[in-house]
Design a protein around this motif. Structure first.
Motif, PDB file in Angstrom:
ATOM      1  N   UNK A  52       0.866  -1.175   0.000  1.00 48.95           N
ATOM      2  CA  UNK A  52       0.000   0.000   0.000  1.00 48.95           C
ATOM      3  C   UNK A  52       0.905   1.227   0.000  1.00 48.95           C
ATOM      4  N   UNK A  53       0.743   2.071  -1.024  1.00 51.04           N
ATOM      5  CA  UNK A  53       1.582   3.260  -1.117  1.00 51.04           C
ATOM      6  C   UNK A  53       1.272   4.246   0.003  1.00 51.04           C
ATOM      7  N   UNK A  58       4.597  15.760  -0.988  1.00 48.24           N
ATOM      8  CA  UNK A  58       4.786  16.230  -2.355  1.00 48.24           C
ATOM      9  C   UNK A  58       5.758  17.395  -2.425  1.00 48.24           C
ATOM     10  N   UNK A  59       6.389  17.521  -3.570  1.00 52.77           N
ATOM     11  CA  UNK A  59       7.348  18.593  -3.828  1.00 52.77           C
ATOM     12  C   UNK A  59       6.920  19.290  -5.110  1.00 52.77           C
ATOM     13  N   UNK A  60       6.876  20.621  -5.073  1.00 49.15           N
ATOM     14  CA  UNK A  60       6.527  21.364  -6.278  1.00 49.15           C
ATOM     15  C   UNK A  60       7.710  21.247  -7.238  1.00 49.15           C
ATOM     16  N   UNK A  61       7.477  20.587  -8.370  1.00 50.24           N
ATOM     17  CA  UNK A  61       8.543  20.393  -9.354  1.00 50.24           C
ATOM     18  C   UNK A  61       8.471  21.431 -10.469  1.00 50.24           C
ATOM     19  N   UNK A  73       5.068  16.650  -7.404  1.00 49.21           N
ATOM     20  CA  UNK A  73       5.387  15.228  -7.461  1.00 49.21           C
ATOM     21  C   UNK A  73       5.289  14.617  -6.066  1.00 49.21           C
ATOM     22  N   UNK A  74       4.527  13.526  -5.963  1.00 46.05           N
ATOM     23  CA  UNK A  74       4.363  12.798  -4.716  1.00 46.05           C
ATOM     24  C   UNK A  74       5.122  11.482  -4.839  1.00 46.05           C
ATOM     25  N   UNK A  75       5.830  11.078  -3.774  1.00 49.13           N
ATOM     26  CA  UNK A  75       6.661   9.876  -3.830  1.00 49.13           C
ATOM     27  C   UNK A  75       6.353   8.968  -2.641  1.00 49.13           C
TER      28      UNK A  75
END
Length: 133
Positions: A52-53, A58-61, A73-75
């Motif tokens: 389960x992710x 998130x980081x503003x790319x 982008x969410x990781x």
């Protein structure tokens, strides 16, 4: 004709049309091996733990601008990532500067400017006459 469609459909389901060229025997053996391989895949994948992710903040790319959308982008800890759009910011105009003073009978003009450089003008109403006693 109906038999041909059934054989063609069976071959497509088995993932190969070349097995159909030899006739019914090749077709049925091809189909049974396909069924066997898919059931062994199901068994092995069901034995694996389901991940389960857990996405980060998130980081503003790509930063959004007044008029353009950005990207964030969410990781996950496993290394998977996805991106999502960030809405455009919209213009934030200043309080405006009078560029043409209004008179008693004539309208003036006021210039409003955003930090990005975008601007617009608006009319300033005429002052009207003020008579003394």
């Amino acid at each position: 004709m109906k038999k041909l469609w059934v054989i063609l459909l069976a071959c497509l389901c088995a993932g190969t049309i070349s097995a159909c060229k030899g006739g019914k025997e090749e077709q049925s053996s091809s189909m049974s091996s396909s069924v066997e391989s898919s059931s062994s895949e199901e068994t092995s994948s069901s034995e694996e733990a389901v991940h389960t992710h857990e996405w980060d903040e998130g980081v503003v790319t790509t930063a959004p601008t007044c008029e353009g959308k950005g990207e964030k982008t969410f990781t996950c800890g496993c290394g998977e990532s996805y991106t999502a759009e960030v809405d455009a910011l919209g213009h934030e105009y200043d309080d405006g500067v009078v560029t043409t003073q209004p008179t008693c009978e004539g309208k003036g003009e006021k210039l409003f400017t955003c930090a990005c450089g975008e601007s617009y003008t608006a009319e300033v109403d005429a002052l009207g006459h003020e008579y003394d006693d």
